[in-house]
Design an enzyme around this catalytic site. Structure first.
Site, PDB file in Angstrom:
ATOM      1  N   LYS A 152       0.815  -1.397   0.125  1.00 58.48           N
ATOM      2  CA  LYS A 152      -0.030  -0.305  -0.114  1.00 58.48           C
ATOM      3  C   LYS A 152       0.828   1.747   0.390  1.00 58.48           C
ATOM      4  O   LYS A 152       1.717   1.086   0.506  1.00 58.48           O
ATOM      5  CB  LYS A 152      -0.991   0.157   1.133  1.00 58.48           C
TER       6      LYS A 152
ATOM      7  N   SER B  91      -9.992   2.118   3.029  1.00 55.02           N
ATOM      8  CA  SER B  91      -8.794   1.891   1.745  1.00 55.02           C
ATOM      9  C   SER B  91      -7.908   1.275   1.178  1.00 55.02           C
ATOM     10  O   SER B  91      -7.284   2.180   0.032  1.00 55.02           O
ATOM     11  CB  SER B  91      -7.849   3.984   2.701  1.00 55.02           C
TER      12      SER B  91
ATOM     13  N   SER C 113      -9.284  -0.639   7.380  1.00 57.35           N
ATOM     14  CA  SER C 113      -8.870  -0.715   5.672  1.00 57.35           C
ATOM     15  C   SER C 113      -8.330  -2.442   4.487  1.00 57.35           C
ATOM     16  O   SER C 113      -8.341  -2.333   3.674  1.00 57.35           O
ATOM     17  CB  SER C 113      -8.436   0.384   6.104  1.00 57.35           C
TER      18      SER C 113
HETATM   19  N1  GLN Z   1     -12.773   3.522   6.550  1.00 59.46           N
HETATM   20  C1  GLN Z   1     -12.032   4.591   8.033  1.00 59.46           C
HETATM   21  C2  GLN Z   1     -11.415   5.689   8.030  1.00 59.46           C
HETATM   22  O1  GLN Z   1     -11.606   5.989   7.210  1.00 59.46           O
HETATM   23  C3  GLN Z   1     -10.782   3.028   8.198  1.00 59.46           C
HETATM   24  C4  GLN Z   1      -9.930   3.316   7.024  1.00 59.46           C
HETATM   25  C5  GLN Z   1      -8.571   2.302   7.972  1.00 59.46           C
HETATM   26  O2  GLN Z   1      -9.094   0.918   8.083  1.00 59.46           O
HETATM   27  N2  GLN Z   1      -7.090   2.993   7.295  1.00 59.46           N
HETATM   28  O3  GLN Z   1     -11.072   6.230   9.016  1.00 59.46           O
END
Ligand code: GLN
Length: 483
Positions: A79, A154, A178
């Site tokens: 990532k 994400s 994510s």
């Molecule tokens: N959707 C969640 C957020 O925006 C989780 C994101 C993540 O786990 N990096 O905080």
């Protein structure tokens, strides 16, 4: 196709490699071909093609002299918020578009020391904030199962790449889901290890009390072997536990006669109004099959469910506002040209360098930390977080696993969710593991009537990743296969 499918699983590739039926050079070529053919998914921000080819030649030589590491032949995508020395790492943001990392993250170093090949950096939501991969500065990612759908976020690029066979495994961060949510949307497996199991040195921080590096793959054994390599003590990250790392790759194979295992599921999660009815029905069907196999099933209530997303949002936005204050146009990162004094340097660099969702989080975080509102929001959220942990510890004190749906719905259409709060509610079932630090895994459960996958989430007590592997492997092979 059958060749492609074989390609997707490292432990199968490794057998071929050990029998000299393939070489690293061939493996890299076949992945690069898949990547080229799937360019439209926009899963990668950058592919390290020529470098991967050179490494493959080197590793093939090592194999010849029996000097290769445990992960020889493994193709890994990272990532875009995990640092790889002398490579760009942008967190999918304009702010870090041209940032080149001067050092390796611990996870990347450990993988390459065992001869894994890093094939490229994967698209994601900007600074890992989002649940659909629509906030990336480098554009959205398409779900390989249905290109009209989001891959989740994400780590949308990571899940899409693993599903489409563009890498064996992907390393990605999970702050609130994510890794697990995109795994659920794309029909692959995603593990968030216990907080402190894996070093975050060299990982671009979002919310430090929740961030954890996880693994996405098509197979439990691939996740287990990768975790075995990346987990464990690290002098560069004081939050990492010094507990010894078990041989995860040798996790036990449960037999269906195993009756001592106790499983809890949370009734009010299933009655949640946001939960899609097909997911609910298939979830209950799985519970029923487990009961029939002799597992002890307990139905629990978790009254704090409604506080999970608000608590998560308050704590993570507070931490994000602090972590992201370092991007001010002075030391590194984007600097606006259009400046006349130091104030405008800060303001314009941040205004032009960050996207909308990141700004929203920073502002919310600054607000909840402000003198006037600290007690009302931040302090209250911290107290609730403690209560949530106590409740979950109570459930885990007399059960081995908690089962939950991973997501309230299968993948939604690109552009479908416009309201931020609606997007935040996507994380309702995943943030629990981050707020409590517990390890959690999402495994593909079934397909819905439109052929979209969705996952089942399994949570265990801290540092029980081994048990997660045993049980999810059993579920995948003995319960979900035997519909
Ligand atoms: N959707 C969640 C957020 O925006 C989780 C994101 C993540 O786990 N990096 O905080």
């Amino acid at each position: 196709m059958s060749n492609n499918r074989k390609n997707k699983i490292f432990i199968q590739t490794k057998i071929l490699l050990d029998k000299k039926k393939t070489s690293c050079v061939d493996i890299v070529e076949s992945f690069l071909k898949n990547i080229n053919e799937n360019n439209h998914l926009n899963a990668f921000i950058e592919v390290f093609a020529s470098e991967a080819r050179e490494k493959a030649v080197e590793i093939d030589k090592k194999i010849k002299f029996s000097k290769a590491g445990k992960l020889a032949g493994m193709i890994v995508g990272i990532k875009d918020n995990i640092l790889y020395k002398n490579h760009k790492s942008s967190a999918a943001s304009k702010m870090l578009e041209n940032f080149i990392s001067p050092y390796n993250s611990t996870v990347v170093k450990r993988l390459i020391d065992e001869d894994a090949i890093i094939i490229g950096r994967l698209n994601c939501d900007e600074f890992a904030m989002g649940s659909s991969n629509e906030t990336s500065y480098f554009g959205k990612v398409l779900n390989p199962v249905n290109n009209k759908k989001v891959p989740g976020g994400s780590s949308g690029g990571a899940a899409a790449a693993v599903k489409a066979g563009l890498c064996h495994i992907a390393l990605a961060t999970d702050t609130g889901g994510s890794v697990r949510q995109p795994a659920s949307f794309c029909g692959v497996i995603g593990l968030k290890p216990t907080y402190g199991r894996v070093s975050r040195y060299g990982c671009i921080a979002y919310a430090s009390s929740c961030d954890q590096i996880g693994i996405i793959a098509n197979n439990i054994s691939d996740i287990a072997i990768a975790l075995e390599i990346i987990a464990g003590r690290d002098d560069f990250d004081s939050t990492v536990s010094s507990l010894s790392v078990p041989e995860y790759s040798k996790f036990e194979r449960l037999s269906s006669k195993e009756k001592k295992i106790k499983i809890s599921y949370i009734k009010n999660c299933l009655n949640n109004k946001n939960l899609n009815s097909e997911i609910k029905n298939k979830f209950l069907k799985t519970i029923k099959s487990l009961k029939e196999k002799g597992f002890e099933i307990k139905e629990r209530e978790f009254p704090l469910l409604k506080y999970l997303v608000p608590v998560y949002q308050i704590i993570t936005s507070a931490e994000a506002s602090s972590n992201l204050s370092r991007y001010n146009g002075v030391n590194y990162g984007f600097r606006s040209n259009d400046i006349n004094d130091v104030d405008s340097l800060f303001t314009k660099s941040r205004t032009q360098g960050f996207g909308k969702e990141v700004k929203r989080k920073i502002m919310l975080g600054t607000f909840v930390l402000s003198l006037e509102y600290y007690e009302k929001y931040y302090e209250k959220a911290q107290k609730l977080r403690r209560m949530i942990l106590d409740e979950i510890d109570k459930i885990l004190s007399d059960s081995d696993y908690i089962l939950l749906p991973t997501t309230p719905t299968p993948a939604f259409n690109i552009g479908e969710i416009k309201k931020p709060v609606e997007m935040y509610m996507q994380d309702i079932f995943t943030v629990l593991a981050n707020l409590t630090g517990k390890p959690a895994i999402s495994i593909p459960l079934y397909l819905n009537s439109c052929n979209m996958p969705f996952g089942m989430q399994i949570i265990a007590d801290s540092f029980r990743e081994n048990n997660l592997f045993e049980f999810s492997n059993f579920l995948l092979n003995d319960i979900l296969n035997d519909k």
